[in-house]
Write a protein that holds these residues in place. Structure first.
Motif, PDB file in Angstrom:
ATOM      1  N   LEU A 297       6.714  -1.171   0.117  1.00  7.88           N
ATOM      2  CA  LEU A 297       5.519  -0.861  -0.669  1.00  7.88           C
ATOM      3  C   LEU A 297       5.733   0.525  -1.258  1.00  7.88           C
ATOM      4  O   LEU A 297       5.910   1.495  -0.518  1.00  7.88           O
ATOM      5  N   ASN A 298       5.715   0.608  -2.568  1.00  8.53           N
ATOM      6  CA  ASN A 298       5.915   1.889  -3.252  1.00  8.53           C
ATOM      7  C   ASN A 298       4.640   2.248  -4.009  1.00  8.53           C
ATOM      8  O   ASN A 298       4.117   1.430  -4.772  1.00  8.53           O
ATOM      9  N   ILE A 299       4.139   3.450  -3.778  1.00 11.32           N
ATOM     10  CA  ILE A 299       2.943   3.935  -4.459  1.00 11.32           C
ATOM     11  C   ILE A 299       3.332   5.194  -5.217  1.00 11.32           C
ATOM     12  O   ILE A 299       3.920   6.109  -4.635  1.00 11.32           O
ATOM     13  N   TYR A 300       3.006   5.253  -6.493  1.00 11.11           N
ATOM     14  CA  TYR A 300       3.426   6.398  -7.290  1.00 11.11           C
ATOM     15  C   TYR A 300       2.377   6.722  -8.357  1.00 11.11           C
ATOM     16  O   TYR A 300       1.437   5.943  -8.604  1.00 11.11           O
ATOM     17  N   LEU A 301       2.553   7.884  -8.978  1.00 11.65           N
ATOM     18  CA  LEU A 301       1.646   8.375 -10.014  1.00 11.65           C
ATOM     19  C   LEU A 301       2.329   8.350 -11.370  1.00 11.65           C
ATOM     20  O   LEU A 301       3.460   8.814 -11.518  1.00 11.65           O
ATOM     21  N   ASN A 302       1.636   7.797 -12.338  1.00 12.37           N
ATOM     22  CA  ASN A 302       2.055   7.867 -13.738  1.00 12.37           C
ATOM     23  C   ASN A 302       0.779   7.939 -14.572  1.00 12.37           C
ATOM     24  O   ASN A 302       0.379   6.968 -15.199  1.00 12.37           O
ATOM     25  N   HIS A 303       0.120   9.102 -14.506  1.00 10.61           N
ATOM     26  CA  HIS A 303      -1.227   9.316 -15.039  1.00 10.61           C
ATOM     27  C   HIS A 303      -2.266   8.577 -14.188  1.00 10.61           C
ATOM     28  O   HIS A 303      -3.350   9.080 -13.939  1.00 10.61           O
ATOM     29  N   TYR A 304      -1.933   7.349 -13.767  1.00 12.73           N
ATOM     30  CA  TYR A 304      -2.771   6.567 -12.865  1.00 12.73           C
ATOM     31  C   TYR A 304      -1.971   6.283 -11.589  1.00 12.73           C
ATOM     32  O   TYR A 304      -0.758   6.491 -11.540  1.00 12.73           O
ATOM     33  N   LEU A 305      -2.653   5.770 -10.580  1.00 15.37           N
ATOM     34  CA  LEU A 305      -1.984   5.316  -9.368  1.00 15.37           C
ATOM     35  C   LEU A 305      -1.459   3.903  -9.576  1.00 15.37           C
ATOM     36  O   LEU A 305      -2.140   3.052 -10.163  1.00 15.37           O
ATOM     37  N   TYR A 306      -0.250   3.644  -9.075  1.00 17.45           N
ATOM     38  CA  TYR A 306       0.337   2.313  -9.144  1.00 17.45           C
ATOM     39  C   TYR A 306       0.833   1.913  -7.759  1.00 17.45           C
ATOM     40  O   TYR A 306       1.332   2.746  -6.996  1.00 17.45           O
ATOM     41  N   ILE A 307       0.703   0.625  -7.459  1.00 22.26           N
ATOM     42  CA  ILE A 307       1.291   0.077  -6.242  1.00 22.26           C
ATOM     43  C   ILE A 307       2.311  -0.986  -6.648  1.00 22.26           C
ATOM     44  O   ILE A 307       2.076  -1.799  -7.534  1.00 22.26           O
ATOM     45  N   GLU A 308       3.453  -0.940  -5.990  1.00 25.63           N
ATOM     46  CA  GLU A 308       4.574  -1.820  -6.316  1.00 25.63           C
ATOM     47  C   GLU A 308       5.049  -2.467  -5.025  1.00 25.63           C
ATOM     48  O   GLU A 308       5.499  -1.769  -4.113  1.00 25.63           O
ATOM     49  N   THR A 309       4.937  -3.774  -4.921  1.00 26.76           N
ATOM     50  CA  THR A 309       5.341  -4.476  -3.710  1.00 26.76           C
ATOM     51  C   THR A 309       6.619  -5.276  -3.947  1.00 26.76           C
ATOM     52  O   THR A 309       6.814  -5.857  -5.023  1.00 26.76           O
ATOM     53  N   ALA A 310       7.485  -5.300  -2.943  1.00 31.09           N
ATOM     54  CA  ALA A 310       8.687  -6.140  -2.937  1.00 31.09           C
ATOM     55  C   ALA A 310       8.829  -6.660  -1.512  1.00 31.09           C
ATOM     56  O   ALA A 310       9.526  -6.081  -0.687  1.00 31.09           O
ATOM     57  N   LEU A 311       8.123  -7.749  -1.217  1.00 30.99           N
ATOM     58  CA  LEU A 311       8.048  -8.285   0.142  1.00 30.99           C
ATOM     59  C   LEU A 311       8.522  -9.728   0.169  1.00 30.99           C
ATOM     60  O   LEU A 311       8.313 -10.494  -0.781  1.00 30.99           O
ATOM     61  N   ASN A 312       9.146 -10.102   1.288  1.00 31.62           N
ATOM     62  CA  ASN A 312       9.519 -11.488   1.542  1.00 31.62           C
ATOM     63  C   ASN A 312       8.802 -11.981   2.795  1.00 31.62           C
ATOM     64  O   ASN A 312       8.847 -11.317   3.832  1.00 31.62           O
ATOM     65  N   LEU A 313       8.165 -13.126   2.696  1.00 30.10           N
ATOM     66  CA  LEU A 313       7.593 -13.807   3.855  1.00 30.10           C
ATOM     67  C   LEU A 313       8.504 -14.975   4.182  1.00 30.10           C
ATOM     68  O   LEU A 313       8.758 -15.833   3.332  1.00 30.10           O
ATOM     69  N   ARG A 314       9.024 -15.005   5.404  1.00 28.83           N
ATOM     70  CA  ARG A 314       9.954 -16.057   5.807  1.00 28.83           C
ATOM     71  C   ARG A 314       9.217 -17.122   6.615  1.00 28.83           C
ATOM     72  O   ARG A 314       8.490 -16.811   7.558  1.00 28.83           O
ATOM     73  N   LYS A 315       9.434 -18.383   6.234  1.00 26.47           N
ATOM     74  CA  LYS A 315       8.822 -19.518   6.921  1.00 26.47           C
ATOM     75  C   LYS A 315       9.869 -20.590   7.159  1.00 26.47           C
ATOM     76  O   LYS A 315      10.677 -20.895   6.269  1.00 26.47           O
ATOM     77  N   GLU A 316       9.835 -21.164   8.362  1.00 25.84           N
ATOM     78  CA  GLU A 316      10.756 -22.246   8.674  1.00 25.84           C
ATOM     79  C   GLU A 316      10.343 -23.510   7.920  1.00 25.84           C
ATOM     80  O   GLU A 316       9.176 -23.857   7.839  1.00 25.84           O
TER      81      GLU A 316
END
Length: 339
Positions: A241-260
Protein backbone atom coordinates in the motif's frame (compact mmCIF):
# COMPACT_ATOMS: atom_id res chain seq x y z
CA UNK A 1 30.46 40.30 -6.53
CA UNK A 2 30.00 36.93 -8.21
CA UNK A 3 31.31 35.17 -5.13
CA UNK A 4 28.81 36.97 -2.90
CA UNK A 5 26.02 36.03 -5.30
CA UNK A 6 27.09 32.37 -5.25
CA UNK A 7 27.16 32.37 -1.44
CA UNK A 8 23.71 33.95 -1.34
CA UNK A 9 22.28 31.33 -3.71
CA UNK A 10 23.86 28.48 -1.73
CA UNK A 11 22.46 29.89 1.52
CA UNK A 12 19.00 30.25 -0.02
CA UNK A 13 19.07 26.65 -1.29
CA UNK A 14 20.18 25.36 2.11
CA UNK A 15 17.38 27.24 3.86
CA UNK A 16 14.85 26.01 1.31
CA UNK A 17 15.99 22.42 1.84
CA UNK A 18 15.67 22.83 5.62
CA UNK A 19 12.19 24.30 5.25
CA UNK A 20 11.13 21.41 3.01
CA UNK A 21 12.32 18.91 5.62
CA UNK A 22 10.39 20.73 8.33
CA UNK A 23 7.33 20.90 6.07
CA UNK A 24 7.03 17.11 5.90
CA UNK A 25 3.52 16.29 7.04
CA UNK A 26 2.63 13.21 9.07
CA UNK A 27 -0.72 11.43 8.90
CA UNK A 28 -2.32 8.53 10.73
CA UNK A 29 -3.46 5.62 8.54
CA UNK A 30 -5.92 2.88 9.47
CA UNK A 31 -6.58 -0.09 7.18
CA UNK A 32 -8.97 -3.02 7.36
CA UNK A 33 -8.90 -5.77 4.72
CA UNK A 34 -11.42 -8.60 4.58
CA UNK A 35 -12.23 -11.53 2.31
CA UNK A 36 -15.72 -11.94 0.96
CA UNK A 37 -17.35 -15.04 -0.48
CA UNK A 38 -18.81 -14.38 -3.91
CA UNK A 39 -20.23 -16.27 -6.86
CA UNK A 40 -18.40 -14.19 -9.45
CA UNK A 41 -17.46 -15.83 -12.76
CA UNK A 42 -14.70 -13.30 -13.42
CA UNK A 43 -11.47 -14.76 -14.79
CA UNK A 44 -8.34 -13.82 -12.85
CA UNK A 45 -4.76 -13.52 -14.20
CA UNK A 46 -2.71 -16.70 -14.52
CA UNK A 47 0.05 -15.24 -12.34
CA UNK A 48 0.14 -12.88 -9.34
CA UNK A 49 0.51 -9.20 -10.16
CA UNK A 50 3.99 -7.81 -9.58
CA UNK A 51 4.52 -6.33 -6.11
CA UNK A 52 7.70 -4.53 -5.10
CA UNK A 53 7.89 -5.63 -1.46
CA UNK A 54 11.68 -5.72 -1.07
CA UNK A 55 11.91 -1.94 -0.56
CA UNK A 56 8.67 -1.60 1.41
CA UNK A 57 8.42 -0.87 5.13
CA UNK A 58 7.57 -4.01 7.10
CA UNK A 59 5.66 -3.26 10.32
CA UNK A 60 4.29 -6.80 10.67
CA UNK A 61 7.25 -9.21 10.80
CA UNK A 62 8.77 -7.90 14.08
CA UNK A 63 5.47 -8.67 15.84
CA UNK A 64 4.50 -12.04 14.39
CA UNK A 65 7.79 -13.77 13.50
CA UNK A 66 11.04 -14.88 15.07
CA UNK A 67 14.10 -12.97 13.98
CA UNK A 68 16.73 -15.61 13.21
CA UNK A 69 20.27 -14.46 13.90
CA UNK A 70 23.07 -16.44 12.18
CA UNK A 71 25.72 -17.63 14.63
CA UNK A 72 29.36 -18.46 13.92
CA UNK A 73 29.21 -21.51 16.18
CA UNK A 74 26.66 -24.20 16.99
CA UNK A 75 25.51 -22.30 20.07
CA UNK A 76 21.88 -21.78 21.00
CA UNK A 77 20.10 -20.02 18.11
CA UNK A 78 19.35 -16.34 18.54
CA UNK A 79 15.61 -15.80 18.19
CA UNK A 80 15.08 -12.56 20.05
CA UNK A 81 11.32 -12.29 20.09
CA UNK A 82 9.74 -14.33 22.84
CA UNK A 83 12.34 -14.77 25.60
CA UNK A 84 14.94 -12.08 26.23
CA UNK A 85 16.65 -13.89 29.13
CA UNK A 86 17.11 -17.12 27.19
CA UNK A 87 18.77 -15.18 24.38
CA UNK A 88 21.05 -12.91 26.42
CA UNK A 89 24.09 -14.61 24.87
CA UNK A 90 23.19 -13.08 21.50
CA UNK A 91 23.99 -9.47 22.39
CA UNK A 92 27.69 -9.74 21.52
CA UNK A 93 26.93 -11.49 18.24
CA UNK A 94 24.45 -8.78 17.26
CA UNK A 95 27.01 -6.07 17.80
CA UNK A 96 29.53 -8.00 15.75
CA UNK A 97 27.54 -8.70 12.62
CA UNK A 98 25.15 -5.73 12.63
CA UNK A 99 22.10 -7.87 11.91
CA UNK A 100 18.73 -6.23 12.38
CA UNK A 101 16.67 -8.00 15.04
CA UNK A 102 13.71 -7.40 17.28
CA UNK A 103 14.40 -5.80 20.65
CA UNK A 104 12.72 -7.50 23.59
CA UNK A 105 12.01 -5.74 26.87
CA UNK A 106 11.87 -7.34 30.30
CA UNK A 107 8.06 -7.64 30.13
CA UNK A 108 8.20 -9.65 26.91
CA UNK A 109 6.98 -6.90 24.60
CA UNK A 110 8.84 -6.38 21.38
CA UNK A 111 9.73 -3.47 19.16
CA UNK A 112 11.78 -3.18 15.96
CA UNK A 113 15.45 -2.47 16.48
CA UNK A 114 17.29 0.19 14.53
CA UNK A 115 17.82 -0.76 10.90
CA UNK A 116 21.36 -1.87 10.13
CA UNK A 117 23.12 -3.02 7.00
CA UNK A 118 22.21 -6.71 7.20
CA UNK A 119 18.61 -7.68 6.51
CA UNK A 120 16.67 -9.62 9.10
CA UNK A 121 15.78 -13.23 8.38
CA UNK A 122 12.46 -14.25 9.92
CA UNK A 123 10.83 -17.55 10.83
CA UNK A 124 7.06 -17.17 10.44
CA UNK A 125 4.08 -19.05 11.88
CA UNK A 126 1.78 -20.87 9.46
CA UNK A 127 -0.97 -18.29 9.99
CA UNK A 128 -0.81 -14.62 10.95
CA UNK A 129 -3.45 -13.06 13.24
CA UNK A 130 -5.67 -10.48 11.57
CA UNK A 131 -5.13 -7.85 14.29
CA UNK A 132 -1.66 -6.30 14.07
CA UNK A 133 -0.87 -3.71 16.74
CA UNK A 134 1.86 -2.35 18.95
CA UNK A 135 1.76 -3.55 22.54
CA UNK A 136 1.97 -0.02 23.88
CA UNK A 137 0.41 3.31 22.95
CA UNK A 138 2.90 5.18 20.78
CA UNK A 139 3.34 8.35 18.75
CA UNK A 140 5.68 9.25 15.93
CA UNK A 141 9.12 10.63 16.69
CA UNK A 142 12.02 12.05 14.75
CA UNK A 143 13.88 9.71 12.42
CA UNK A 144 11.15 7.13 11.75
CA UNK A 145 9.57 6.29 8.41
CA UNK A 146 6.44 4.77 9.92
CA UNK A 147 5.25 3.75 13.39
CA UNK A 148 2.79 0.99 14.18
CA UNK A 149 0.13 2.00 16.72
CA UNK A 150 -1.76 0.03 19.34
CA UNK A 151 -5.25 -1.32 18.69
CA UNK A 152 -6.65 1.22 21.17
CA UNK A 153 -5.49 3.99 18.84
CA UNK A 154 -7.63 2.67 15.97
CA UNK A 155 -11.13 3.91 15.19
CA UNK A 156 -12.60 1.10 13.07
CA UNK A 157 -14.09 -1.07 15.85
CA UNK A 158 -17.72 -0.44 14.87
CA UNK A 159 -16.96 -0.79 11.14
CA UNK A 160 -15.18 -4.11 11.67
CA UNK A 161 -17.98 -5.36 13.88
CA UNK A 162 -20.58 -4.47 11.26
CA UNK A 163 -18.70 -6.01 8.33
CA UNK A 164 -17.83 -9.16 10.30
CA UNK A 165 -21.51 -9.83 10.89
CA UNK A 166 -22.21 -9.96 7.17
CA UNK A 167 -22.41 -13.51 5.89
CA UNK A 168 -19.35 -14.65 3.98
CA UNK A 169 -16.98 -11.95 5.26
CA UNK A 170 -13.73 -12.90 7.01
CA UNK A 171 -11.19 -10.52 8.54
CA UNK A 172 -7.72 -10.67 7.04
CA UNK A 173 -5.87 -7.63 8.35
CA UNK A 174 -6.44 -4.62 10.60
CA UNK A 175 -3.67 -2.20 11.56
CA UNK A 176 -3.07 1.49 12.29
CA UNK A 177 0.15 3.43 11.88
CA UNK A 178 1.62 6.92 11.52
CA UNK A 179 3.82 7.92 8.60
CA UNK A 180 5.22 10.99 6.84
CA UNK A 181 3.63 11.82 3.50
CA UNK A 182 5.93 12.49 0.56
CA UNK A 183 5.73 12.91 -3.18
CA UNK A 184 5.31 9.79 -5.29
CA UNK A 185 9.02 9.66 -6.12
CA UNK A 186 9.99 9.83 -2.45
CA UNK A 187 7.20 7.74 -0.92
CA UNK A 188 8.02 4.33 0.56
CA UNK A 189 5.19 1.75 0.45
CA UNK A 190 4.00 -0.30 3.41
CA UNK A 191 4.22 -4.08 3.08
CA UNK A 192 0.87 -5.70 3.92
CA UNK A 193 0.54 -9.45 4.33
CA UNK A 194 -1.84 -11.66 6.29
CA UNK A 195 -3.63 -14.97 6.60
CA UNK A 196 -2.28 -18.43 5.83
CA UNK A 197 1.14 -19.33 4.44
CA UNK A 198 0.64 -21.67 1.45
CA UNK A 199 4.35 -22.28 0.77
CA UNK A 200 4.22 -25.83 2.17
CA UNK A 201 1.75 -26.88 -0.53
CA UNK A 202 2.07 -24.46 -3.44
CA UNK A 203 4.75 -22.66 -5.41
CA UNK A 204 4.45 -18.87 -5.60
CA UNK A 205 3.24 -19.11 -9.21
CA UNK A 206 0.29 -21.22 -8.05
CA UNK A 207 1.41 -24.71 -9.04
CA UNK A 208 0.84 -27.51 -6.55
CA UNK A 209 4.03 -28.93 -5.01
CA UNK A 210 4.32 -32.60 -5.95
CA UNK A 211 3.83 -35.05 -3.08
CA UNK A 212 7.13 -36.74 -3.99
CA UNK A 213 8.95 -33.44 -3.57
CA UNK A 214 7.31 -32.98 -0.20
CA UNK A 215 8.22 -36.41 1.14
CA UNK A 216 11.63 -37.22 -0.34
CA UNK A 217 14.72 -35.28 0.84
CA UNK A 218 17.27 -34.12 -1.72
CA UNK A 219 20.60 -36.00 -1.62
CA UNK A 220 24.05 -34.75 -2.52
CA UNK A 221 26.63 -36.71 -4.57
CA UNK A 222 27.58 -38.77 -1.50
CA UNK A 223 23.99 -39.75 -0.84
CA UNK A 224 23.75 -37.53 2.24
CA UNK A 225 20.46 -35.58 2.71
CA UNK A 226 20.92 -31.92 1.86
CA UNK A 227 19.65 -29.15 4.17
CA UNK A 228 16.09 -28.14 3.45
CA UNK A 229 16.25 -24.79 1.61
CA UNK A 230 14.49 -21.79 3.09
CA UNK A 231 11.25 -21.14 1.25
CA UNK A 232 9.72 -17.68 1.18
CA UNK A 233 6.15 -17.53 2.52
CA UNK A 234 3.27 -17.49 0.05
CA UNK A 235 0.80 -15.44 2.04
CA UNK A 236 -2.95 -15.51 1.58
CA UNK A 237 -2.83 -11.72 1.29
CA UNK A 238 0.40 -10.07 0.17
CA UNK A 239 1.46 -6.83 -1.47
CA UNK A 240 1.94 -3.13 -0.85
CA UNK A 241 0.00 0.00 0.00
CA UNK A 242 1.60 3.25 -1.13
CA UNK A 243 0.27 6.63 0.00
CA UNK A 244 1.74 9.78 -1.49
CA UNK A 245 1.13 13.48 -2.12
CA UNK A 246 0.70 15.10 -5.51
CA UNK A 247 -1.25 18.25 -4.58
CA UNK A 248 -3.82 15.72 -3.29
CA UNK A 249 -3.48 12.50 -1.31
CA UNK A 250 -3.35 9.29 -3.34
CA UNK A 251 -3.54 5.65 -2.32
CA UNK A 252 -2.03 2.98 -4.55
CA UNK A 253 -2.64 -0.70 -3.86
CA UNK A 254 -0.84 -3.72 -5.34
CA UNK A 255 -2.22 -6.73 -3.46
CA UNK A 256 -2.74 -10.40 -4.26
CA UNK A 257 -5.35 -12.55 -2.52
CA UNK A 258 -4.53 -16.24 -2.87
CA UNK A 259 -7.32 -18.83 -2.90
CA UNK A 260 -7.15 -22.56 -3.43
CA UNK A 261 -8.99 -23.75 -6.50
CA UNK A 262 -8.60 -25.92 -9.57
CA UNK A 263 -7.24 -25.13 -13.00
CA UNK A 264 -7.14 -26.96 -16.33
CA UNK A 265 -3.45 -27.74 -16.86
CA UNK A 266 -1.38 -30.04 -19.05
CA UNK A 267 -0.05 -33.19 -17.39
CA UNK A 268 3.71 -33.06 -16.87
CA UNK A 269 5.44 -35.83 -18.81
CA UNK A 270 9.06 -36.85 -18.22
CA UNK A 271 9.04 -39.57 -20.90
CA UNK A 272 11.34 -38.34 -23.70
CA UNK A 273 9.78 -40.76 -26.19
CA UNK A 274 6.43 -38.98 -25.96
CA UNK A 275 7.74 -35.49 -25.23
CA UNK A 276 6.59 -34.23 -28.64
CA UNK A 277 3.09 -35.61 -28.21
CA UNK A 278 0.49 -33.08 -27.08
CA UNK A 279 -0.25 -33.72 -23.42
CA UNK A 280 -3.80 -34.04 -22.12
CA UNK A 281 -5.14 -31.39 -19.76
CA UNK A 282 -6.76 -32.20 -16.44
CA UNK A 283 -8.26 -30.18 -13.61
CA UNK A 284 -5.39 -29.69 -11.16
CA UNK A 285 -5.24 -28.09 -7.68
CA UNK A 286 -4.01 -24.53 -8.13
CA UNK A 287 -3.48 -21.47 -5.94
CA UNK A 288 -5.39 -18.64 -7.58
CA UNK A 289 -4.06 -15.06 -7.43
CA UNK A 290 -6.79 -12.44 -7.21
CA UNK A 291 -5.49 -8.87 -7.65
CA UNK A 292 -6.53 -5.67 -5.89
CA UNK A 293 -4.69 -3.04 -7.93
CA UNK A 294 -6.02 0.50 -7.71
CA UNK A 295 -4.85 4.10 -7.66
CA UNK A 296 -7.30 6.54 -6.14
CA UNK A 297 -7.30 10.18 -5.07
CA UNK A 298 -8.64 10.58 -1.54
CA UNK A 299 -9.28 13.21 1.11
CA UNK A 300 -8.06 13.04 4.67
CA UNK A 301 -10.61 12.23 7.40
CA UNK A 302 -12.96 10.55 4.92
CA UNK A 303 -13.45 6.77 5.18
CA UNK A 304 -12.82 5.16 1.80
CA UNK A 305 -13.91 1.71 0.66
CA UNK A 306 -12.10 -0.13 -2.14
CA UNK A 307 -14.59 -2.62 -3.52
CA UNK A 308 -13.74 -5.94 -5.13
CA UNK A 309 -15.70 -9.15 -5.87
CA UNK A 310 -13.49 -11.24 -3.57
CA UNK A 311 -12.29 -8.78 -0.94
CA UNK A 312 -12.68 -5.27 0.41
CA UNK A 313 -10.44 -2.61 1.92
CA UNK A 314 -11.54 0.14 4.28
CA UNK A 315 -8.99 2.93 4.73
CA UNK A 316 -8.87 6.29 6.46
CA UNK A 317 -6.04 8.84 6.47
CA UNK A 318 -6.34 11.17 9.45
CA UNK A 319 -4.61 14.41 10.37
CA UNK A 320 -2.54 14.15 13.52
CA UNK A 321 -0.38 16.20 15.84
CA UNK A 322 2.98 16.59 14.13
CA UNK A 323 6.13 15.11 15.73
CA UNK A 324 7.85 17.63 17.96
CA UNK A 325 11.17 16.99 16.21
CA UNK A 326 10.57 16.95 12.44
CA UNK A 327 12.33 14.28 10.42
CA UNK A 328 15.49 15.82 9.01
CA UNK A 329 15.34 14.50 5.49
CA UNK A 330 14.14 15.67 2.10
CA UNK A 331 10.37 15.59 2.18
CA UNK A 332 10.00 16.23 -1.51
CA UNK A 333 6.65 18.00 -1.18
CA UNK A 334 7.35 21.58 -2.22
CA UNK A 335 3.82 22.18 -3.45
CA UNK A 336 0.40 23.40 -2.45
CA UNK A 337 -1.36 20.39 -1.00
CA UNK A 338 -5.08 19.70 -0.71
CA UNK A 339 -5.89 17.28 2.10
Amino acid sequence: MLRQLAVSIATFMALSHSQLARAETWFEVEVYVFERQSQTTEQWPNAPIATNTHRAIDLISPLVAQAVIPMDSAATPCTLVFDADANSHCAEQLNADGTTVTNVSSDGTSAPAAINTVATEYRYPSTIPSEISNNNTANASSGADALLLSSSQGQFASIISSLSRERGNRSLLHMTWQQPMRSKSGAVPIHLFAGKDFSASYHFDGRKIAEQALNEPMLNADGIPMPIPTVSPVWELDGTLNIYLNHYLYIETALNLRKEGRKLMAVENTDLATATTPQPKVMTPYLMAIPLEQNRRVKSEEIHYLDHPEMGMVIQIRKMAQPSNPVGQDAGVAQTVQY
